[in-house]
Design a protein around this motif. Structure first.
Motif, mmCIF file in Angstrom:
data_model
loop_
_atom_site.group_PDB
_atom_site.id
_atom_site.type_symbol
_atom_site.label_atom_id
_atom_site.label_comp_id
_atom_site.label_asym_id
_atom_site.label_seq_id
_atom_site.Cartn_x
_atom_site.Cartn_y
_atom_site.Cartn_z
ATOM 1 N N ALA A 373 46.925 48.281 30.964
ATOM 2 C CA ALA A 373 46.345 48.996 32.099
ATOM 3 C C ALA A 373 45.644 48.074 33.085
ATOM 4 N N VAL A 374 45.287 46.875 32.653
ATOM 5 C CA VAL A 374 44.593 45.938 33.531
ATOM 6 C C VAL A 374 45.226 44.557 33.433
ATOM 7 N N THR A 375 44.935 43.748 34.420
ATOM 8 C CA THR A 375 45.304 42.333 34.401
ATOM 9 C C THR A 375 44.038 41.509 34.526
ATOM 10 N N ALA A 405 42.122 55.819 36.786
ATOM 11 C CA ALA A 405 40.922 54.987 36.722
ATOM 12 C C ALA A 405 40.759 54.415 35.314
ATOM 13 N N VAL A 406 40.180 53.215 35.236
ATOM 14 C CA VAL A 406 39.919 52.592 33.943
ATOM 15 C C VAL A 406 38.485 52.085 33.912
ATOM 16 N N GLU A 407 37.912 52.103 32.737
ATOM 17 C CA GLU A 407 36.606 51.482 32.540
ATOM 18 C C GLU A 407 36.585 50.835 31.166
ATOM 19 N N GLY A 408 35.729 49.831 31.040
ATOM 20 C CA GLY A 408 35.691 49.123 29.773
ATOM 21 C C GLY A 408 34.650 48.020 29.772
ATOM 22 N N ASP A 427 30.706 44.663 32.028
ATOM 23 C CA ASP A 427 31.222 46.029 32.130
ATOM 24 C C ASP A 427 32.080 46.147 33.383
ATOM 25 N N PHE A 428 33.116 46.969 33.313
ATOM 26 C CA PHE A 428 33.923 47.198 34.511
ATOM 27 C C PHE A 428 34.352 48.654 34.587
ATOM 28 N N SER A 429 34.452 49.141 35.801
ATOM 29 C CA SER A 429 34.925 50.495 36.076
ATOM 30 C C SER A 429 35.681 50.447 37.396
ATOM 31 N N ILE A 430 36.972 50.755 37.350
ATOM 32 C CA ILE A 430 37.821 50.601 38.529
ATOM 33 C C ILE A 430 38.603 51.897 38.754
ATOM 34 N N ARG A 431 38.494 52.421 39.943
ATOM 35 C CA ARG A 431 39.234 53.631 40.278
ATOM 36 C C ARG A 431 40.729 53.334 40.418
ATOM 37 N N LYS A 432 41.527 54.382 40.416
ATOM 38 C CA LYS A 432 42.954 54.227 40.658
ATOM 39 C C LYS A 432 43.159 53.542 42.004
ATOM 40 N N LYS A 433 43.909 52.448 41.994
ATOM 41 C CA LYS A 433 44.172 51.647 43.185
ATOM 42 C C LYS A 433 42.883 51.125 43.818
ATOM 43 N N GLY A 434 41.831 51.054 43.037
ATOM 44 C CA GLY A 434 40.559 50.560 43.545
ATOM 45 C C GLY A 434 40.509 49.046 43.583
ATOM 46 N N ASN A 435 39.458 48.528 44.212
ATOM 47 C CA ASN A 435 39.287 47.081 44.296
ATOM 48 C C ASN A 435 39.038 46.488 42.915
ATOM 49 N N ASN A 456 38.231 23.531 21.994
ATOM 50 C CA ASN A 456 37.181 24.479 21.642
ATOM 51 C C ASN A 456 37.646 25.897 21.933
ATOM 52 N N PRO A 457 37.738 26.766 20.910
ATOM 53 C CA PRO A 457 38.252 28.120 21.124
ATOM 54 C C PRO A 457 37.274 28.993 21.895
ATOM 55 N N VAL A 458 37.771 29.613 22.939
ATOM 56 C CA VAL A 458 37.006 30.587 23.714
ATOM 57 C C VAL A 458 37.886 31.823 23.855
ATOM 58 N N SER A 459 37.318 33.001 23.631
ATOM 59 C CA SER A 459 38.098 34.237 23.710
ATOM 60 C C SER A 459 37.336 35.290 24.491
ATOM 61 N N ALA A 460 38.080 36.041 25.285
ATOM 62 C CA ALA A 460 37.546 37.237 25.936
ATOM 63 C C ALA A 460 38.131 38.444 25.219
ATOM 64 N N HIS A 461 37.284 39.343 24.760
ATOM 65 C CA HIS A 461 37.726 40.560 24.068
ATOM 66 C C HIS A 461 37.601 41.721 25.047
ATOM 67 N N VAL A 462 38.744 42.166 25.547
ATOM 68 C CA VAL A 462 38.777 43.195 26.582
ATOM 69 C C VAL A 462 38.979 44.554 25.913
ATOM 70 N N THR A 463 38.010 45.447 26.094
ATOM 71 C CA THR A 463 38.081 46.785 25.506
ATOM 72 C C THR A 463 38.126 47.815 26.624
ATOM 73 N N ILE A 464 39.235 48.521 26.740
ATOM 74 C CA ILE A 464 39.346 49.645 27.668
ATOM 75 C C ILE A 464 38.926 50.905 26.920
ATOM 76 N N LYS A 465 38.135 51.735 27.558
ATOM 77 C CA LYS A 465 37.585 52.926 26.911
ATOM 78 C C LYS A 465 38.690 53.733 26.236
ATOM 79 N N GLY A 466 38.488 53.990 24.940
ATOM 80 C CA GLY A 466 39.449 54.758 24.166
ATOM 81 C C GLY A 466 40.554 53.937 23.537
ATOM 82 N N GLN A 467 40.510 52.608 23.696
ATOM 83 C CA GLN A 467 41.548 51.747 23.142
ATOM 84 C C GLN A 467 40.928 50.644 22.293
ATOM 85 N N GLN A 468 41.757 49.989 21.491
ATOM 86 C CA GLN A 468 41.310 48.866 20.691
ATOM 87 C C GLN A 468 41.173 47.622 21.573
#
Length: 643
Positions: A373-375, A405-408, A427-435, A456-468
């Motif tokens: 759902a996101v990039t 819309a997505v948030e996470g 935290d992020f919250s983006i409307r459909k076709k939003g900026n 050196n390992p660095v990771s971003a754990h992206v969680t969209i509401k309702g998903q793993q």
């Protein structure tokens, strides 16, 4: 825009002549590769009994394998995976790009980061495959060439690849050099060095300046001490093409005799002439030693490449038809000739709608990770490294690619002891076709508390509401750590031979306390030590480095320096050179044996007026880059006295 129709029989004739020309030009130039010239050849020297092995043709066989296995929508990352699995060449940009792939640096950063040859021409002279799968569509061919060249190049190295791919694609429609050159220039930006070199060559030819005089003028204005630098070699290819006046033999000999990257330039010129004129324009005496065969090299592994040029042309036709059917190129490939005049319309149409593709700091420092759902867009401020000297800043952008819309939330995992801002994540919250949502990630390490590793390992754990959560890994590379002392002396040449305090301490377990040290970190194999000289134009500088090996190893030390350099490993001198010449890594190599545990490397670098150009790395005895040493932090006892 009128469509372009290409007849299969004509396509196969031009595709065959393209690969045939590539073999002829590469075989002609191979014995003279890297020799500045000019030369006076009139035929092969020596006369071969088969086509020479040709690394730039070999890479294209890998790309054909990738297209057949992964489909025509291959990405740069797809090509990097194919390279990692199937290419074992270890020289020039190939060496540093493959090292990047194996450490997790993906394109486009792999072509820019830690790559001394980043603006060389080896990306350009493997461009034929992209023209052959996108005949009559120079913009499409240039886009494919961009995806390819970013693996091991940036800037001019990419522009050269797009320039040639566009010309070769358009040559399926017109053989007029006055139309083809503007098409090639249309896909690269104003002001780039490749464009300037080509435009200057066109002007010199228009003035009817003799070939060798034009060559001299080209090299005065655009020449480089690196024989494979892209702009000067694109100029030479165009020189040979223009002064050959469309004749195959005259064209390749004019190109070849201008020297520099001879096999690459002759091969590229011959492939253009082959596509433009077809097989019948290639003299039989030039064809005879090739025998209709390519010679796959030993640098590609893991699949069975074709060796018959007829088979190669047929496979290209299959791929070209898929591209024409799947992409909006305006090109039709058919077995029957259309009724009515078509060549004039096609020649005009092929030049329409072209636009340059520009390489920017933003593009080469950025990678994108699609996550459903996101990039997630990751943009490094200066490069993919971490240092005690300064924080690492990374700009993150999350874009909504879904129809709602997505948030996470994004959390970060970093090595122990690292400081993360924002510590609470994003935290992020983006409307459909939003900026898109943007944030800055800042990472810091303190030398007293953290031992930075080479990777050196660095990771971003992206969680969209309702998903793993989805983990996105982007490792950071530790910068090599050094203690610098000096400068000493007033004259670089005299100081090179004189023994100063740091050198007197060689027999000691650690450098003398009388020496004043400055800590320094270098993010790449190139080491810019010139700021340490301050206002002094001459003198010597000492650099102490420590590296840890898990066991005793037989390795090689690769060093390039445009001035005096001495190196001691564990108090034994292993290298001493003093020459004033431009570098082209690796210039010097020394077989060394490193001990299990900590080893000490001492460098003495002279500066005799001009800024020092220094490049250093470790390799194995097969000349591969060796990344199995820890040289990113000091041993505890060194850190204690260095402060």
């Amino acid at each position: 825009m009128p469509g372009i129709t290409i007849i299969e029989k004509e396509y196969l004739d031009k595709a065959y002549a393209c690969w045939l020309g590539k073999c002829i030009g590469g075989t002609l130039g191979r014995p003279f590769e890297g020799k500045r010239g000019p030369h006076r050849l009139t035929f092969y020297r020596p006369i071969p009994y088969r086509a020479s092995e040709n690394d730039e043709l070999d890479i294209q066989l890998v790309w054909m394998h990738a297209l057949r296995e992964r489909g025509i929508h291959v990405t740069s990352r797809d090509l990097a995976m194919e390279w990692r699995d199937h290419v074992i060449y270890w020289f020039d940009e190939f060496r540093f790009a493959k090292s990047n792939f194996e450490r997790g640096v993906m394109p486009p950063m792999s072509g820019w980061y830690n790559n001394w040859f980043r603006e060389g021409c080896r990306g350009a002279i493997r461009s034929e495959i992209w023209a052959l799968i996108a005949p009559g569509s120079p913009q499409t061919a240039a886009e494919y060439a961009y995806r390819d060249a970013v693996l091991d190049h940036t800037g001019e190295g990419i522009y050269a690849a797009m320039f040639l791919a566009a010309i070769q694609s358009a040559a399926f429609v017109t053989s007029d050099v006055k139309k083809l050159l503007p098409i090639g220039l249309s896909v690269i930006p104003e002001g780039c060095r490749v464009r300037q070199a080509v435009q200057d060559v066109i002007a010199l030819h228009t003035k009817k300046m003799p070939l060798l005089d034009a060559r001299r003028e080209l090299l005065v204005k655009h020449g480089s001490d690196n024989f494979s630098d892209a702009p000067q070699n694109m100029g030479i290819i165009v020189l040979g093409w223009l002064y050959g006046e469309g004749d195959f033999e005259r064209g390749i000999l004019a190109t070849m005799n201008c020297g520099l990257d001879s096999a690459s330039n002759s091969g590229a010129a011959a492939s253009i002439l082959g596509i433009a004129g077809g097989r019948d324009t290639v003299p039989v005496n030039w064809q005879a030693p090739i025998k209709g065969k390519i010679t796959p090299g030993r640098g590609i592994v893991g699949f069975d490449p074709p060796s018959d040029i007829e088979v190669l042309a047929q496979r290209c036709l299959q791929l070209a038809k898929v591209v024409a059917d799947s992409r909006d190129t305006g090109v039709t490939i058919t077995t029957t000739k259309p009724k009515g005049p078509r060549k004039a319309a096609a020649a005009a149409s092929v030049a329409e709608g072209l636009s340059p593709i520009e390489v920017t700091d933003d593009s080469r420092l950025t990678e994108e990770r699609p996550l459903g759902a996101v990039t997630l867009r990751i943009r490094y401020s200066t490069g993919p490294t971490i240092s005690y000297e300064r924080p690492t800043e990374i700009d993150l952008t999350i874009a909504n690619t879904s129809e709602k819309a997505v948030e996470g939330h994004i959390d970060f995992t970093v090595p122990w002891g690292w400081q993360v801002e924002p510590a609470e994540g994003i935290d992020f919250s983006i409307r459909k076709k939003g900026n898109p949502c943007s944030a800055k990630l800042v990472l810091r390490v303190e030398e007293a508390n953290v031992q930075v590793l080479p990777v050196n390992p660095v990771s971003a754990h992206v969680t969209i509401k309702g998903q793993q959560p989805t983990a996105v890994d982007f490792p950071l590379f530790g910068e090599r750590r050094w203690l610098l002392a000096g400068p000493y002396g007033k004259k670089g040449d005299r100081a090179y031979d004189r023994v100063y305090l740091p050198e007197k301490a060689i027999a000691e377990r650690k450098p003398s306390g009388k020496v004043s040290f400055k800590k320094a970190s270098f993010p790449e194999f190139s080491m810019d030590i010139n700021p340490l000289f301050g206002q002094k134009k001459e003198g010597v500088l000492y650099a102490f480095g420590w590296f840890y090996s898990s066991r005793k190893r037989d390795l090689r030390l690769f060093v390039s320096c445009n001035d005096g350099i001495k190196a001691w490993l564990n108090d034994r001198i292993v290298l001493a050179r003093h020459h004033h010449a431009s570098i082209r890594p690796p210039d010097y190599r020394s077989d060394i044996q490193v001990l299990r545990g900590w080893n000490r490397l001492l460098l003495k670098i002279a500066r005799c007026g001009k800024p020092v150009d220094l490049h250093l790395y470790f390799g194995d005895r097969k000349n591969h880059v060796f990344d199995g040493l820890i040289d990113t932090y000091f041993p505890a006892e060194v850190l204690a006295f260095a402060g």
